[in-house]
Write a protein that holds these residues in place. Sequence first.
Motif, PDB file in Angstrom:
ATOM      1  N   LYS A 207      -9.979  10.253  22.763  1.00  0.00           N
ATOM      2  CA  LYS A 207      -9.979   8.974  22.136  1.00  0.00           C
ATOM      3  C   LYS A 207     -10.330   7.823  22.873  1.00  0.00           C
ATOM      4  CE  LYS A 207      -5.883  10.426  19.487  1.00  0.00           C
ATOM      5  NZ  LYS A 207      -5.959  11.940  19.865  1.00  0.00           N
ATOM      6  N   GLN A 208     -10.626   8.438  24.446  1.00  0.00           N
ATOM      7  CA  GLN A 208     -11.039   6.871  25.050  1.00  0.00           C
ATOM      8  C   GLN A 208     -12.505   7.527  26.167  1.00  0.00           C
ATOM      9  OE1 GLN A 208      -7.154   6.387  27.026  1.00  0.00           O
ATOM     10  NE2 GLN A 208      -7.549   4.432  26.707  1.00  0.00           N
ATOM     11  N   TRP A 209     -13.195   6.767  26.350  1.00  0.00           N
ATOM     12  CA  TRP A 209     -14.364   6.995  27.303  1.00  0.00           C
ATOM     13  C   TRP A 209     -14.557   5.695  28.106  1.00  0.00           C
ATOM     14  CZ3 TRP A 209     -16.967  10.719  29.105  1.00  0.00           C
ATOM     15  CH2 TRP A 209     -18.441  10.461  29.682  1.00  0.00           C
ATOM     16  N   GLY A 210     -14.953   6.086  29.557  1.00  0.00           N
ATOM     17  CA  GLY A 210     -15.318   5.138  30.228  1.00  0.00           C
ATOM     18  C   GLY A 210     -14.772   5.182  31.649  1.00  0.00           C
ATOM     19  N   GLU A 211     -14.934   4.290  32.546  1.00  0.00           N
ATOM     20  CA  GLU A 211     -14.672   3.926  33.971  1.00  0.00           C
ATOM     21  C   GLU A 211     -13.217   3.629  34.141  1.00  0.00           C
ATOM     22  OE1 GLU A 211     -18.363   3.047  36.917  1.00  0.00           O
ATOM     23  OE2 GLU A 211     -17.875   1.637  35.167  1.00  0.00           O
ATOM     24  N   ASN A 212     -12.765   3.085  33.259  1.00  0.00           N
ATOM     25  CA  ASN A 212     -11.084   2.421  33.501  1.00  0.00           C
ATOM     26  C   ASN A 212     -10.153   2.686  32.403  1.00  0.00           C
ATOM     27  OD1 ASN A 212     -12.045   1.151  35.936  1.00  0.00           O
ATOM     28  ND2 ASN A 212     -13.308  -0.240  34.884  1.00  0.00           N
ATOM     29  N   ILE A 213     -10.309   3.685  31.888  1.00  0.00           N
ATOM     30  CA  ILE A 213      -9.432   4.250  30.606  1.00  0.00           C
ATOM     31  C   ILE A 213      -8.007   4.607  31.230  1.00  0.00           C
ATOM     32  CG2 ILE A 213     -11.393   5.048  29.362  1.00  0.00           C
ATOM     33  CD1 ILE A 213     -10.352   8.108  30.138  1.00  0.00           C
ATOM     34  N   SER A 214      -7.178   4.911  30.293  1.00  0.00           N
ATOM     35  CA  SER A 214      -5.644   5.168  30.672  1.00  0.00           C
ATOM     36  C   SER A 214      -5.631   6.486  31.890  1.00  0.00           C
ATOM     37  CB  SER A 214      -4.717   5.680  29.594  1.00  0.00           C
ATOM     38  OG  SER A 214      -4.779   4.531  28.679  1.00  0.00           O
ATOM     39  N   GLY A 215      -5.005   6.257  32.639  1.00  0.00           N
ATOM     40  CA  GLY A 215      -4.649   7.211  33.907  1.00  0.00           C
ATOM     41  C   GLY A 215      -5.598   7.237  35.050  1.00  0.00           C
ATOM     42  N   VAL A 216      -6.798   6.321  35.019  1.00  0.00           N
ATOM     43  CA  VAL A 216      -7.617   6.026  36.017  1.00  0.00           C
ATOM     44  C   VAL A 216      -7.109   4.920  37.073  1.00  0.00           C
ATOM     45  CG1 VAL A 216      -9.915   5.483  36.659  1.00  0.00           C
ATOM     46  CG2 VAL A 216      -9.537   6.960  34.726  1.00  0.00           C
ATOM     47  N   TYR A 217      -6.849   5.390  38.246  1.00  0.00           N
ATOM     48  CA  TYR A 217      -6.466   4.441  39.343  1.00  0.00           C
ATOM     49  C   TYR A 217      -7.762   3.593  39.812  1.00  0.00           C
ATOM     50  CZ  TYR A 217      -2.069   6.812  39.042  1.00  0.00           C
ATOM     51  OH  TYR A 217      -0.957   7.309  38.707  1.00  0.00           O
ATOM     52  N   THR A 218      -7.445   2.369  40.015  1.00  0.00           N
ATOM     53  CA  THR A 218      -8.742   1.681  40.334  1.00  0.00           C
ATOM     54  C   THR A 218      -8.254   0.731  41.574  1.00  0.00           C
ATOM     55  OG1 THR A 218      -8.276  -0.129  38.831  1.00  0.00           O
ATOM     56  CG2 THR A 218      -9.699   1.500  38.122  1.00  0.00           C
ATOM     57  N   ALA A 219      -6.924   0.304  41.954  1.00  0.00           N
ATOM     58  CA  ALA A 219      -6.723  -0.481  43.344  1.00  0.00           C
ATOM     59  C   ALA A 219      -5.389   0.296  43.756  1.00  0.00           C
ATOM     60  CB  ALA A 219      -6.476  -1.784  42.643  1.00  0.00           C
ATOM     61  N   LEU A 220      -5.215  -0.419  45.051  1.00  0.00           N
ATOM     62  CA  LEU A 220      -3.841  -0.017  45.613  1.00  0.00           C
ATOM     63  C   LEU A 220      -2.823  -0.906  45.285  1.00  0.00           C
ATOM     64  CD1 LEU A 220      -5.577   0.049  49.293  1.00  0.00           C
ATOM     65  CD2 LEU A 220      -5.079   1.917  47.888  1.00  0.00           C
ATOM     66  N   ASN A 221      -1.624  -0.541  45.010  1.00  0.00           N
ATOM     67  CA  ASN A 221      -0.464  -0.994  44.464  1.00  0.00           C
ATOM     68  C   ASN A 221       0.089  -1.943  45.673  1.00  0.00           C
ATOM     69  OD1 ASN A 221       1.036  -2.162  42.673  1.00  0.00           O
ATOM     70  ND2 ASN A 221       2.436  -0.494  42.605  1.00  0.00           N
ATOM     71  N   THR A 222      -0.453  -3.040  46.134  1.00  0.00           N
ATOM     72  CA  THR A 222       0.105  -3.805  47.194  1.00  0.00           C
ATOM     73  C   THR A 222      -0.582  -5.084  47.151  1.00  0.00           C
ATOM     74  OG1 THR A 222       0.428  -3.940  49.680  1.00  0.00           O
ATOM     75  CG2 THR A 222      -1.699  -2.927  48.708  1.00  0.00           C
ATOM     76  N   ARG A 223       0.175  -6.221  47.848  1.00  0.00           N
ATOM     77  CA  ARG A 223      -0.198  -7.541  47.942  1.00  0.00           C
ATOM     78  C   ARG A 223      -0.963  -7.646  49.257  1.00  0.00           C
ATOM     79  NH1 ARG A 223       4.035 -11.132  44.711  1.00  0.00           N
ATOM     80  NH2 ARG A 223       3.523 -10.306  42.421  1.00  0.00           N
ATOM     81  N   ASP A 224      -0.538  -6.582  50.162  1.00  0.00           N
ATOM     82  CA  ASP A 224      -1.073  -6.746  51.506  1.00  0.00           C
ATOM     83  C   ASP A 224      -2.671  -6.886  51.705  1.00  0.00           C
ATOM     84  OD1 ASP A 224       1.515  -6.070  52.328  1.00  0.00           O
ATOM     85  OD2 ASP A 224       1.278  -4.187  53.122  1.00  0.00           O
ATOM     86  N   LYS A 225      -3.221  -7.362  52.646  1.00  0.00           N
ATOM     87  CA  LYS A 225      -4.503  -7.689  52.736  1.00  0.00           C
ATOM     88  C   LYS A 225      -5.005  -6.277  53.531  1.00  0.00           C
ATOM     89  CE  LYS A 225      -6.080 -11.764  53.754  1.00  0.00           C
ATOM     90  NZ  LYS A 225      -6.377 -13.019  54.463  1.00  0.00           N
ATOM     91  N   VAL A 226      -5.425  -5.397  52.600  1.00  0.00           N
ATOM     92  CA  VAL A 226      -5.890  -4.025  53.097  1.00  0.00           C
ATOM     93  C   VAL A 226      -6.835  -3.692  51.755  1.00  0.00           C
ATOM     94  CG1 VAL A 226      -3.678  -3.188  54.310  1.00  0.00           C
ATOM     95  CG2 VAL A 226      -4.009  -2.943  51.629  1.00  0.00           C
ATOM     96  N   ILE A 227      -7.927  -2.949  52.286  1.00  0.00           N
ATOM     97  CA  ILE A 227      -8.876  -2.400  51.348  1.00  0.00           C
ATOM     98  C   ILE A 227      -9.311  -0.988  51.928  1.00  0.00           C
ATOM     99  CG2 ILE A 227     -11.200  -2.735  51.328  1.00  0.00           C
ATOM    100  CD1 ILE A 227     -11.251  -5.688  52.290  1.00  0.00           C
ATOM    101  N   ALA A 228      -9.404  -0.190  50.733  1.00  0.00           N
ATOM    102  CA  ALA A 228      -9.820   0.995  50.888  1.00  0.00           C
ATOM    103  C   ALA A 228     -11.312   1.457  50.723  1.00  0.00           C
ATOM    104  CB  ALA A 228      -8.988   2.011  50.009  1.00  0.00           C
TER     105      ALA A 228
END
Length: 276
Positions: A57-78
């Motif tokens: 039902k979905q197609w793309g880079e940012n669909i349900s279940g795809v993680y795109t960021a760290l869940n933090t407000r700290d100044k960190v980058i992966a």
Amino acid sequence: MRLLQLVLCLMIPFMLNGCTNEKNLSTYDVQLNTHLPADDLAIKNRIVMKYRNQQPKQWGENISGVYTALNTRDKVIALTLDACGGPAGSGYDAELIYYLRQRNIPATLFVNSRWIDANYWTFLALSQIPLFEIENHGYLHKPLSANGRSAWGIKGTEGVGAMVDEVLVNHRKIQHITGKPPKFFRSGTAYYDDIGVKVVGEVGERVVNYNVLGDAGATFSAEQVKNALLSAKPGSIVLLHMNKPNGGTAEGLKAAIPELISRGYRFVKLTEFPLR
């Protein structure tokens, strides 16, 4: 045999902790192998039976279940580095990796099965460096699609069985070589349908993409890479490539990192923070 191993190891200037031993080499076939053992065939059959009648039902880079960021407000980058493999994608950006090691900057490496086969000794060395964690970039570098849908000119998997192969074959390869199963998956092209995301979960991994396009498949100039990195926010996941040394990735990264550090950012691996 030991002399040959020593010569090969000396060709990898950043090798830590010596080389693999003869036993490790003799028990692992570095050629591509799609023949899954019985236990994995059972896993594959179970997943196929579970999803075979479902339609995406979905197609793309940012669909349900795809993680795109760290869940933090700290100044960190992966920083995440893809190694795609294949005829035009099996190079190795040694300058990029050397810089990260010199600056003690961690990164998450998403490595494709074909790249491992073309760069076995380099992969083995990278897997032994504590700064880096090794994750799954698939078997044949295909988008995960239940019906063969394409992305960026690359035809996707077709059928749930092919999806399982795309994830599980390289999962086992990485686990066999490193002793650690990968936790995260990124497909070739970073495209999925919703069934593909579920299949990844069934194998025991999570789909991780990005929210900063760092080098556009190593096509960006050094200035473009620098500007992309400088756009990062707290918790950003950056997509870069370590398989195309002739691109601008290394120079752009080297230009951006001192500026990001001066802004108070630090760099982390994906496993260090929860994802969102």
